[in-house]
Write a protein that holds these residues in place. Structure first.
Motif, PDB file in Angstrom:
ATOM      1  N   LYS A 289       0.821  -1.210   0.000  1.00  0.00           N
ATOM      2  CA  LYS A 289       0.000   0.000   0.000  1.00  0.00           C
ATOM      3  C   LYS A 289       0.857   1.263   0.000  1.00  0.00           C
ATOM      4  N   ASN A 290       1.963   1.225   0.716  1.00  0.00           N
ATOM      5  CA  ASN A 290       2.824   2.391   0.830  1.00  0.00           C
ATOM      6  C   ASN A 290       4.253   1.966   0.500  1.00  0.00           C
TER       7      ASN A 290
ATOM      8  N   PRO B   4       8.124   1.797   0.003  1.00  0.00           N
ATOM      9  CA  PRO B   4       9.198   2.623   0.569  1.00  0.00           C
ATOM     10  C   PRO B   4      10.177   3.060  -0.522  1.00  0.00           C
TER      11      PRO B   4
END
Length: 160
Positions: free
Chosen positions: A20-21, A23
């Motif tokens: 989802k996020n 890095p």
């Protein structure tokens, strides 16, 4: 305690969070480093954990002192060493047996009469009826090979 389901759930949660996020590269390197360090620490047996500190020592005398202390304090399992020594003894025993059989075979070939096709090639005559034949030379080579194998198996080899 079996923490496998809890670990699996946390790993799945981390993977979902990273999807989802995503890095950046620096964060990804830090996350990989932390995970690899945790896995390395978890996979090292407690009895070998103290030996890990020896990797950081640069002075050889300090390394020998530390290793001597660690070996006296921590008993390591020596089943693999026993298996290795047994295998080495079996190998030496087989080579000794093969050497003895080759020596006996060569001596038997010298003592027993040879077929006529080997007897017709005489290399050196003792008298008109007897001498050293090709069969005798081959038999002598077999005896010497047996002696070499036997002596090589009995002699101690220098430790490397």
């Amino acid at each position: 305690m079996d923490n496998a389901p809890l670990i699996e759930a946390k790993v799945n949660e981390l993977v979902e969070l990273l999807r989802k996020n995503p890095p950046n590269i620096e964060q990804a390197i830090q996350i990989k480093g932390k995970i690899n360090e945790a896995l390395d620490n978890a996979s090292v047996p407690k009895s070998l954990e103290a030996f890990r500190e020896l990797d950081t020592v640069t002075n050889r005398l300090e390394l020998m002192d530390d290793l001597e202390l660690l070996l006296s304090q921590h008993q390591l399992d020596n089943t693999t060493a026993k298996k290795y020594l047994i295998q080495e003894k079996i190998n030496k025993g087989l080579i000794i047996i093969i050497g003895i059989v080759m020596m006996l075979l060569g001596l038997g070939m010298i003592i027993m009469p040879a077929p006529p096709n080997f007897e017709m090639f005489t290399l050196f005559y003792f008298n008109p009826n007897d001498g050293v034949t090709i069969m005798d030379v081959l038999s002598l080579l077999i005896v010497l090979t047996g002696i070499y194998l036997f002596a090589n198996a009995i002699m101690k080899k220098p430790k490397s």
